[in-house]
Design a protein around this motif. Structure first.
Motif, PDB file in Angstrom:
ATOM      1  N   VAL A   1      36.245  45.576  42.422  1.00 24.03           N
ATOM      2  CA  VAL A   1      37.092  44.464  42.854  1.00 24.03           C
ATOM      3  C   VAL A   1      36.951  44.267  44.358  1.00 24.03           C
ATOM      4  O   VAL A   1      36.898  45.239  45.124  1.00 24.03           O
ATOM      5  CB  VAL A   1      38.574  44.701  42.441  1.00 24.03           C
ATOM      6  CG1 VAL A   1      39.164  45.942  43.086  1.00 24.03           C
ATOM      7  CG2 VAL A   1      39.435  43.473  42.732  1.00 24.03           C
ATOM      8  N   ALA A   2      36.858  42.999  44.748  1.00 21.21           N
ATOM      9  CA  ALA A   2      36.877  42.614  46.162  1.00 21.21           C
ATOM     10  C   ALA A   2      38.223  41.934  46.428  1.00 21.21           C
ATOM     11  O   ALA A   2      38.960  41.625  45.487  1.00 21.21           O
ATOM     12  CB  ALA A   2      35.729  41.662  46.471  1.00 21.21           C
ATOM     13  N   ASP A   3      38.559  41.699  47.699  1.00 17.31           N
ATOM     14  CA  ASP A   3      39.875  41.108  47.946  1.00 17.31           C
ATOM     15  C   ASP A   3      39.849  39.585  48.059  1.00 17.31           C
ATOM     16  O   ASP A   3      40.860  38.960  48.378  1.00 17.31           O
ATOM     17  CB  ASP A   3      40.606  41.778  49.119  1.00 17.31           C
ATOM     18  CG  ASP A   3      39.838  41.706  50.416  1.00 17.31           C
ATOM     19  OD1 ASP A   3      38.904  40.886  50.511  1.00 17.31           O
ATOM     20  OD2 ASP A   3      40.180  42.476  51.330  1.00 17.31           O
ATOM     21  N   SER A   4      38.697  38.967  47.770  1.00 19.40           N
ATOM     22  CA  SER A   4      38.628  37.507  47.703  1.00 19.40           C
ATOM     23  C   SER A   4      37.454  37.113  46.813  1.00 19.40           C
ATOM     24  O   SER A   4      36.509  37.892  46.622  1.00 19.40           O
ATOM     25  CB  SER A   4      38.443  36.896  49.097  1.00 19.40           C
ATOM     26  OG  SER A   4      37.132  37.154  49.566  1.00 19.40           O
ATOM     27  N   PHE A   5      37.516  35.888  46.276  1.00 24.83           N
ATOM     28  CA  PHE A   5      36.381  35.383  45.490  1.00 24.83           C
ATOM     29  C   PHE A   5      35.147  35.192  46.377  1.00 24.83           C
ATOM     30  O   PHE A   5      34.019  35.406  45.945  1.00 24.83           O
ATOM     31  CB  PHE A   5      36.765  34.076  44.784  1.00 24.83           C
ATOM     32  CG  PHE A   5      37.646  34.291  43.593  1.00 24.83           C
ATOM     33  CD1 PHE A   5      37.101  34.701  42.382  1.00 24.83           C
ATOM     34  CD2 PHE A   5      39.008  34.109  43.682  1.00 24.83           C
ATOM     35  CE1 PHE A   5      37.915  34.924  41.270  1.00 24.83           C
ATOM     36  CE2 PHE A   5      39.834  34.333  42.577  1.00 24.83           C
ATOM     37  CZ  PHE A   5      39.282  34.743  41.371  1.00 24.83           C
ATOM     38  N   ALA A   6      35.366  34.798  47.634  1.00 25.21           N
ATOM     39  CA  ALA A   6      34.232  34.603  48.550  1.00 25.21           C
ATOM     40  C   ALA A   6      33.464  35.907  48.732  1.00 25.21           C
ATOM     41  O   ALA A   6      32.233  35.938  48.682  1.00 25.21           O
ATOM     42  CB  ALA A   6      34.719  34.068  49.899  1.00 25.21           C
ATOM     43  N   ALA A   7      34.199  37.003  48.924  1.00 29.14           N
ATOM     44  CA  ALA A   7      33.546  38.307  49.104  1.00 29.14           C
ATOM     45  C   ALA A   7      32.819  38.712  47.821  1.00 29.14           C
ATOM     46  O   ALA A   7      31.672  39.173  47.849  1.00 29.14           O
ATOM     47  CB  ALA A   7      34.581  39.363  49.500  1.00 29.14           C
ATOM     48  N   ARG A   8      33.479  38.549  46.690  1.00 30.81           N
ATOM     49  CA  ARG A   8      32.867  38.906  45.408  1.00 30.81           C
ATOM     50  C   ARG A   8      31.587  38.091  45.180  1.00 30.81           C
ATOM     51  O   ARG A   8      30.533  38.631  44.807  1.00 30.81           O
ATOM     52  CB  ARG A   8      33.893  38.652  44.285  1.00 30.81           C
ATOM     53  CG  ARG A   8      33.502  39.218  42.916  1.00 30.81           C
ATOM     54  CD  ARG A   8      32.631  38.313  42.056  1.00 30.81           C
ATOM     55  NE  ARG A   8      33.092  36.986  41.817  1.00 30.81           N
ATOM     56  CZ  ARG A   8      33.859  36.602  40.790  1.00 30.81           C
ATOM     57  NH1 ARG A   8      34.257  37.476  39.926  1.00 30.81           N
ATOM     58  NH2 ARG A   8      34.199  35.326  40.652  1.00 30.81           N
TER      59      ARG A   8
ATOM     60  N   ALA B   1      30.895  38.332  36.198  1.00 32.75           N
ATOM     61  CA  ALA B   1      31.863  37.936  37.224  1.00 32.75           C
ATOM     62  C   ALA B   1      33.048  37.320  36.512  1.00 32.75           C
ATOM     63  O   ALA B   1      32.895  36.336  35.786  1.00 32.75           O
ATOM     64  CB  ALA B   1      31.241  36.933  38.183  1.00 32.75           C
ATOM     65  N   ASP B   2      34.226  37.900  36.700  1.00 30.39           N
ATOM     66  CA  ASP B   2      35.419  37.380  36.016  1.00 30.39           C
ATOM     67  C   ASP B   2      35.825  36.049  36.658  1.00 30.39           C
ATOM     68  O   ASP B   2      35.885  35.937  37.881  1.00 30.39           O
ATOM     69  CB  ASP B   2      36.545  38.409  36.136  1.00 30.39           C
ATOM     70  CG  ASP B   2      37.688  38.121  35.191  1.00 30.39           C
ATOM     71  OD1 ASP B   2      37.942  38.965  34.324  1.00 30.39           O
ATOM     72  OD2 ASP B   2      38.332  37.058  35.306  1.00 30.39           O
ATOM     73  N   PRO B   3      36.119  35.026  35.836  1.00 31.57           N
ATOM     74  CA  PRO B   3      36.539  33.751  36.447  1.00 31.57           C
ATOM     75  C   PRO B   3      37.943  33.805  37.037  1.00 31.57           C
ATOM     76  O   PRO B   3      38.277  33.013  37.915  1.00 31.57           O
ATOM     77  CB  PRO B   3      36.478  32.765  35.270  1.00 31.57           C
ATOM     78  CG  PRO B   3      36.553  33.591  34.032  1.00 31.57           C
ATOM     79  CD  PRO B   3      35.971  34.942  34.376  1.00 31.57           C
TER      80      PRO B   3
ATOM     81  N   SER C   1      23.799  38.564  46.794  1.00 33.54           N
ATOM     82  CA  SER C   1      23.033  39.408  47.711  1.00 33.54           C
ATOM     83  C   SER C   1      21.784  40.012  47.092  1.00 33.54           C
ATOM     84  O   SER C   1      21.016  40.696  47.765  1.00 33.54           O
ATOM     85  CB  SER C   1      23.921  40.563  48.202  1.00 33.54           C
ATOM     86  OG  SER C   1      24.122  41.496  47.136  1.00 33.54           O
ATOM     87  N   GLY C   2      21.608  39.812  45.798  1.00 30.12           N
ATOM     88  CA  GLY C   2      20.478  40.445  45.141  1.00 30.12           C
ATOM     89  C   GLY C   2      20.810  41.805  44.568  1.00 30.12           C
ATOM     90  O   GLY C   2      19.923  42.578  44.202  1.00 30.12           O
ATOM     91  N   MET C   3      22.111  42.124  44.465  1.00 30.85           N
ATOM     92  CA  MET C   3      22.505  43.433  43.927  1.00 30.85           C
ATOM     93  C   MET C   3      22.032  43.616  42.491  1.00 30.85           C
ATOM     94  O   MET C   3      21.780  44.732  42.060  1.00 30.85           O
ATOM     95  CB  MET C   3      24.021  43.641  44.036  1.00 30.85           C
ATOM     96  CG  MET C   3      24.910  42.614  43.363  1.00 30.85           C
ATOM     97  SD  MET C   3      25.177  42.841  41.568  1.00 30.85           S
ATOM     98  CE  MET C   3      26.410  44.123  41.517  1.00 30.85           C
ATOM     99  N   GLU C   4      21.889  42.501  41.748  1.00 24.10           N
ATOM    100  CA  GLU C   4      21.550  42.618  40.328  1.00 24.10           C
ATOM    101  C   GLU C   4      20.226  43.363  40.126  1.00 24.10           C
ATOM    102  O   GLU C   4      20.136  44.265  39.297  1.00 24.10           O
ATOM    103  CB  GLU C   4      21.479  41.226  39.685  1.00 24.10           C
ATOM    104  CG  GLU C   4      21.078  41.321  38.216  1.00 24.10           C
ATOM    105  CD  GLU C   4      21.225  40.000  37.467  1.00 24.10           C
ATOM    106  OE1 GLU C   4      21.732  39.018  38.055  1.00 24.10           O
ATOM    107  OE2 GLU C   4      20.819  39.962  36.291  1.00 24.10           O
ATOM    108  N   ARG C   5      19.225  42.994  40.923  1.00 29.27           N
ATOM    109  CA  ARG C   5      17.929  43.656  40.758  1.00 29.27           C
ATOM    110  C   ARG C   5      18.040  45.155  41.042  1.00 29.27           C
ATOM    111  O   ARG C   5      17.501  45.995  40.310  1.00 29.27           O
ATOM    112  CB  ARG C   5      16.879  43.021  41.692  1.00 29.27           C
ATOM    113  CG  ARG C   5      15.483  43.585  41.487  1.00 29.27           C
ATOM    114  CD  ARG C   5      14.427  42.810  42.280  1.00 29.27           C
ATOM    115  NE  ARG C   5      14.514  43.053  43.714  1.00 29.27           N
ATOM    116  CZ  ARG C   5      13.866  44.042  44.361  1.00 29.27           C
ATOM    117  NH1 ARG C   5      13.093  44.880  43.689  1.00 29.27           N
ATOM    118  NH2 ARG C   5      13.992  44.195  45.660  1.00 29.27           N
ATOM    119  N   GLY C   6      18.783  45.490  42.106  1.00 26.92           N
ATOM    120  CA  GLY C   6      18.959  46.903  42.434  1.00 26.92           C
ATOM    121  C   GLY C   6      19.625  47.677  41.304  1.00 26.92           C
ATOM    122  O   GLY C   6      19.211  48.791  40.974  1.00 26.92           O
TER     123      GLY C   6
END
Lengths: 164, 164
Positions: free
Chosen positions: B129-136, B13-15, B142-147
């Motif tokens: 890319v998402a359009d906000s840090f909150a969305a990202r 995740a880019d800061p 959400s657990g996407m990493e395991r998937g």
């Protein structure tokens, strides 16, 4: 109807996120603004700077559809653009990708939101995100502002022109 | 061929920018990796966490195409996803939008780059890319990493399985 001043087009670059937010109000009901946004024979009348005309190769504005168009000055192509329509919610929201073919690796994701302000007025907000500040700032430096502002002034005329 | 350790999937995740960068190497030539990325009968064998199966409603992987798929556990749908393929450059680059239908207003734009590392190895990098840090940050939570990690481990097997 008395003449109103031309509404301001606000173009904002977020300092924290590589986005561009465009906000513009139109003196027309939301259904009419949305229709002028989606029907190619209407879009072609207003899109882009006023010295250019637009030719659509494809304009399939539905969720999952795509588009490609060229802009011409005196019959000569000066720019072309393409992208996909990720989502279309009638009268409310259009999410689309956008590439200027002069910068083939560049791509933005834009979400247009159509808000009914009552009194037959509509606010359109477009939030576009790039994947870096360099890409976002390159778009701002490209002269897009004139194209957007002049396009919306032409759209004002289109919205008046096809009123019942 | 001697067994190699499972390559690491790096998720960053880019800061400074609301992006997620996923980097993974595969022990297979680029043409083979790309093919496993685009053909639905292959994609369906590896996508997502290993306890889920994938069913495609649409998978039209070409510039301007779109997709929608559902993931099922024991025959029950647990999630669905859709998006558009903004651009497909054979063996090199896929740009696509992505929405998890459980968060219908959420959308990301992802660019996958396929790099030939020589020695029949390939690096895939996906920058979303998402359009906000909150969305990202919501996506990361959400657990996407395991998937992602489990999917790529299944892909390792697919890449071995269909080698000549």
């Amino acid at each position: 109807m008395t003449a109103r001043p031309v509404p301001e087009t606000v173009i904002e670059a977020d300092p924290e996120v590589p986005t561009i937010r465009i906000t513009r109000e139109f003196d027309a009901p939301r259904a009419r603004v949305f229709r002028a946004w989606i029907e190619p024979e209407l879009v072609g009348q207003w899109l882009g700077p006023k010295d250019l005309t637009t030719k659509f190769d494809t304009w399939d504005l539905r969720t999952g559809g795509n588009y490609r168009y060229r802009q011409l000055r005196d019959g000569q192509e000066v720019a072309s653009f393409y992208g996909s329509f990720h989502e279309v919610r009638p009268e409310t929201r259009i999410v689309q990708t956008f590439t200027y073919e002069g910068v083939p690796d560049g791509v933005t994701l834009g979400t247009a939101t159509f808000e009914d302000l009552g009194d037959d007025r509509t606010r359109v907000t477009i939030l576009s995100v790039a994947d870096s500040f360099a890409a976002r700032d390159g778009i701002l430096a490209s002269g897009m502002e004139r194209g957007v502002v002049e396009g919306y002034e032409r759209l004002d005329a289109v919205l008046g022109a096809y009123a019942a």
